[in-house]
Design an enzyme around this catalytic site. Structure first.
Site: not given
Lengths: 768, 768
Positions: A602-603, A359-360, A490
């Site tokens: 994480k992000q 999906w990046d 994640e």
């Protein structure tokens, strides 16, 4: 930061001094590529020290048999892998019959690598003393041609510094290679034919299972002191290798040069039976043009790319180097002309993660390509997913969804799922939403709505169907919930009602319903075709509407923030700043369960939603959420800092925005995550571009109008970038207190700057 | 039910007719074992049809390198595997030089297998026509001696029915075997020595890594028409195999017999250098005793086991066969004399699951062994965990726990974790609670509190420490929560506040605190030693207390039930009865994520807590929870039906109790889960015993007094069982409307029957 040996330079990546522990890292950083093929910066000659060999061909993959400890129903049986391709760069060097090996030299001086990003070439030079006491000066220049994307060229100079010697070059091609990232230690290539003709070598091999036929080829010439030497090579043919042998006696002070041309032709672009003749043709034209002409072509090609894509930063050479490295790598990886290709997370710099498309691409890469290339490039990226819609529907079917619902894979090469962790593969379903976000961004930025009736709407309908089926009604909440998901963060798996997922699900449905209306009004033929094809009924639409309207969003009255997931506040909330540094990065220090039940992110997760849907929320809401979530974020994904940098800039926290910018732009150069030896983080590099253009530049599209809200980090004298907005090329230069705009072409544009309309006439500098 | 070819018989398992598709299933069902070794019912002679070869030695394992798709921090690097051991049963049969192979015979008649559970032997007989047209009658009897647990014996009769022929027997031993369940297709054994002496064969081999040295051995004798024939065998020695060759010419109507003795001696019980002489000694004694004497010993040994362990059921032969099969298999697997051994989930019938010890031992098996054997057997099972305490502490440490907290592994051989799914290995932590429940059950049943000061308390303290650290304080709930766990229902992963886990955690802490008090008062020396060893302080105890007192339990006011986990009611609640039959079993039909977000329960979870802590809840509460959860339970774990059977009996729902009983007792015989070919479900067999004794018999220990509440399923004429209660052997016979008790020995006992005190005098039948 785990390394700082790269010399600051505004246009080049430079390493000085030879240290064998750095070789793998530099092999990643000095990788070269031309969109069609690429390779790690492996030495051409023999090297017995630690190295990670890798050459890659875009689109050529292998479906490796899935390896898991415990099988879960729904896992794909095969897993598409980026493939290490036959090696065409090899050139063994023998001095007086002894193989030259940097790892064995008694002394190595003046070792230097330079990746010249402006011109697109890579040079390595050094002076070394062999165990036999012979001093050599070596310089090797290598590039992969952008203009002729099946061709690469190497110029290998050897100068004898302290004695006469017999110099032997053995250029070779070798298809007997293996993958570091192989599940079962099997070979992925079968060599079909090994042949030579007219001092050219050809190895035709095919990938097992996928049957990609590829011919690797080479031809070399030898020069003495700059003059072509008409020496005949002796040939040695092995089962999977061809080696030529050029032997010259040279005197102290003389310079012997081998020029090697090589590369690949594949059956993606040629008929199988014509591969060798196509390869011969590439070689013939290369030799006839000569190394210097080819290098000039290369400089011109990169000059054109930079003309549009460059971002210049004045007053901060490390920041400048970072952004150019990122833009350079993105262009090495994907140039946008081939809708079969996509942007792999490691590009051509390594194998990790398998597959090529995450999906990046939709979430991070499309804005960069959309703004720095012709708009058909972004359309190609969207079309890639359209072409894989059938497989996304098949994928959803395997998981129990019906009626044409689609789940795009977490990772893919050919549309099939290539990942196998249940908590990701089956549950990180938010990726489906990014497909629709990318369509929206494309339409908003380019104004080209036609993509929706032509292709986009079918994708959107299949995704809306997925969301409607994936949500379920909770009696106790009287709301629709989405259970058992992994959000962008994640570090939480199998959670319920991840706010980001629920939000994007609702938005996808609503955006699709609105698009159906628009298409019905403006493209009625397309509308009828799509309705007939999808069998969409009013009842089904009503079900979608119901789910969207009654979607549940976890919210904390106490903190006035949306919660990352239902139970987030049951966690112990301790900011990252209070976490012992010895515990970082937690993904290397903590067991997985401990990470999962920690509050650490994480992000960007909730904040990713605030990034995509910024205009749905007030500045106060953004601030509240940023202040709640950012302090809990460990940024252990390469995709994390850019979003935070943009939001920090929106919130006028320029120091923080700059800190995040550095982290994203120099992630690999400074090896923040201690893993650059495995390859570079290509897709997050597009996030660096966003940090500048959307973050510092404050670029948005507001109701079809380009808008800027420029800010500049402390210490920067200026930065500038260009935007291709609806075929108008606008250059933006931001300096403290002053932003100037200039426009190419001959049509004016009205833009917004800090909310005020500004008209920019072609070829007139406008200062604000 | 997936098969019904096993003939109903009260004492034997019988198969009639040869069908090659059933071979693997029968190889599981007719497995034999003697606690020290065991084997699947593989044919002795060559067989080219589908087969799953397996011979196993108790306690001998191999740490296979972990295979996962994506590594998670905390995974064990190695994974202990049950090991397929060298084969000693092989006997090739050649008729006129052609190898006899049932799969190739032109006709097979009267094929019959019988596993005689009463006497502990397995027989296979048939009449077959070879491709060459020779008719043979074959009968093979095999057993593994309980009395001499390193020895097995085979008697292989061949009768020539229609012609003369040369009959060759080739008994062999073979260490060149592989594991079906090997991660990397490697061999696990290294053969060290292959030798023969005096017509005996010996292969000494060692397991790689663990270095278990084992000598497999054999000796054979040949008979013609019942008379020993003094024929010398010719020997063939291979690298990993020894084969003897006995050749006899025989006439039509004659019967040729090979008797083979074989087995294993290992360095767990002998010095390495004495293995061959120990093996020779076993053989010498076996031959001197002779097959018939050994078989008589076997009958006597089993008679003694049955004397205590048998459950008889009158009026329902399938139910009778089921319970005896279960009791037989449990005794084949584990006899309780060796504290180094435990009860593997597949016993000696297959390899699946690796490892040998699950929480099954503590949760399901201990009551059976406690009541049917001397109480030191149950103590041995507890001691097994005590001996592995250091490794359990080490295991917890790897996951970030400190201060001597212990997490017992999910699966183990030697105390180290042997499982690697994060959602199980790291999160199915409720297993820790079962260790303490087993101690409590032991103390309650045997009255032997001394185990706690001697060994149990150290285990309990380490587990209490784990629970205290694993819980965290939730500000919003003002309670302690346990996040990120998998309960006994493995169809939910990584959930928060699994009621069963939270409940057992709280109970463990409280039980441990109470035990510390008792030990302090009654075993003060032990108390001081343990406090010094563990460093337990008053402050730490206070922290435990705080967690136990403020533990959070999810509860539904609407349904008046405790919730399986925080978000259970967000699921769509649709009873199993409304689920389409084509969707069952869901673990074979649905993707994992779909299972996880469904409301379907694999095995008792909240109800498991109600089973362990029955006396904490009222009958009304039990009924409410049973009625809420049982209809959502798919019973796709072998451990599920027994608990439900017991609770249905408590609730006077005898039809339902009987249905669950049949499902647990004939799980393998009728192959409910379509997987018996992989082996039998040994540990759940103890649950069958509980269904009768605790379910139908209603046996409990109430304040140190044995109590019964007998009920009988419709159609049963009677059932009876024996209990060793504190060294008093009580026999209970239940018939409709009448229960009788009789007591061995010479000391009376007062028991409770339906709540009323009843005195049972030795050797006097008491009817109630």
């Amino acid at each position: 930061m785990n390394q700082d040996y790269i010399k600051p330079d505004s246009w080049s990546i430079i390493e000085e001094g030879f240290e064998s522990e750095r070789v793998k890292s530099s092999e990643s950083l000095f990788s070269i590529g031309n969109g069609a093929m690429g390779q790690r910066a492996n030495f051409e000659e023999e090297y017995s020290g630690p190295t990670f060999q890798g050459s890659y061909i875009a689109g050529v993959y292998y479906p490796d048999k899935t390896k898991v400890g415990w099988w879960k129903n729904g896992y794909p049986e095969y897993f598409a892998k980026v493939l290490n391709a036959p090696n065409w760069i090899g050139i063994n060097l023998l001095i007086n019959g002894e193989s030259f090996d940097l790892f064995k030299c008694t002394e190595v001086k003046d070792f230097r690598r330079e990746l010249n990003m402006k011109e697109g070439w890579y040079e390595r030079s050094f002076v070394a003393t062999t165990p036999e006491g012979i001093d050599l000066a070596v310089k090797v220049v290598r590039f992969l041609s952008i203009a002729r994307n099946e061709l690469g060229a190497i110029k290998f100079d050897v100068e004898l510094l302290n004695s006469d010697a017999t110099v032997v070059f053995e250029p070779y091609i070798d298809s007997g290679i293996t993958n570091e990232d192989a599940n079962w230690e099997e070979k992925f290539w079968k060599t079909l034919d090994v042949s030579t003709r007219d001092q050219r070598g050809f190895i035709t091999s095919k990938t097992l299972k996928t049957e990609y036929h590829t011919t690797a080829f080479m031809q070399s010439q030898v020069f003495k002191n700059g003059h072509l030497v008409p020496v005949e090579a002796s040939e040695v043919l092995f089962d999977e290798k061809i080696s030529f042998r050029y032997s010259l006696d040279a005197q102290k002070g003389e310079k012997i040069t081998l020029q090697k041309f090589g590369g690949y032709v594949t059956d993606m672009n040629h008929k199988r039976e014509e591969l060798v003749s196509a390869a011969a043709n590439v070689l013939e034209q290369a030799v006839s043009a000569g190394f210097d002409t080819l290098l000039n072509e290369q400089k011109n090609a990169w000059s054109k790319i930079w003309e549009m894509a460059d971002i210049s930063i004045e007053g901060d050479v490390k920041a400048q180097q970072g952004i150019r490295f990122n833009i350079f790598q993105l262009n090495q990886t994907y140039l946008g002309e081939d809708a079969r290709l996509n942007i792999g997370p490691k590009g051509f710099t390594g194998e990790k993660y398998g597959g090529s498309t995450y999906w990046d691409t939709e979430a991070y890469c499309i804005p960069f390509y959309m703004a720095t290339k012709d708009q058909h490039v972004a359309r190609n990226l969207l079309t890639y997913r359209y072409n894989q819609l059938d497989k996304a529907i098949e994928n959803a079917k395997k998981l129990g969804f019906t009626n044409g619902a689609a789940l795009y894979p977490m990772v893919t090469m050919n549309g099939e799922e290539s990942h196998n962790e249940w908590e990701i593969t089956f549950e990180e379903i938010h990726r489906n939403g990014a497909m629709v976000v990318a369509i929206k961004r494309y339409v908003d930025f380019t104004g080209d709505f036609s993509y929706i009736p032509e292709k986009g709407l079918e994708v959107m309908i299949a995704i809306a169907r997925f969301w409607q089926q994936r949500a379920n009604y909770s009696t106790q909440k009287d709301k629709y919930v989405i259970l058992g998901v992994t959000g962008p963060n994640e570090y939480e798996n199998n959670v319920n009602n991840n706010w980001y997922t629920n939000y994007i699900a609702k938005w996808c449905i609503e955006y699709t319903i609105a698009a159906i209306d628009s298409v019905k009004n403006e493209f009625s033929q397309d509308h009828d075709r799509i309705m007939a094809k999808t069998g969409l009924t009013a009842e089904e639409l009503a079900r979608w509407q119901e789910v969207a309207e009654k979607m549940y969003f976890p919210y904390s009255e106490e903190y006035k923030v949306f919660l990352q997931q239902d139970n987030f506040l049951d966690k112990e909330i301790i900011p990252v700043s209070e976490l012992d540094k010895t515990q970082r990065p937690i993904n290397q220090k903590w067991s997985w369960d401990r990470i999962l039940r920690s509050c650490y992110i994480k992000q960007a997760d909730v904040l990713q939603g605030f990034y995509f849907f910024e205009d749905h929320f007030s500045m106060e809401e953004l601030e509240k959420h940023f202040d709640f979530y950012e302090p809990l974020t460990v940024h252990e994904s390469s995709l994390s800092p850019c979003v935070h940098s943009i939001q920090a800039a929106v919130l006028d926290r320029m120091d923080q925005a700059y800190k995040f910018y550095l982290r994203t732009s120099r992630l690999d150069l400074d090896d923040y995550n201690n893993e650059v030896k495995e390859g570079c983080h290509i897709t997050s590099m597009a996030g660096t571009w966003m940090s500048i253009v959307e973050g510092f530049g404050g670029m948005r599209v507001v109701d079809g109008q380009l808008s800027f809200n420029p800010k500049i980090p402390n210490g920067w004298e200026a930065f500038s970038f260009k935007i291709n907005y609806r075929n108008k090329i606008l250059k933006v230069n931001v300096a403290p207190g002053k932003t100037s705009f200039s426009l190419e072409g001959n049509e004016a544009i009205e833009i917004l700057v800090k909310g005020k309309a500004v008209k920019v006439e072609p070829n007139h500098l406008v200062c604000v």
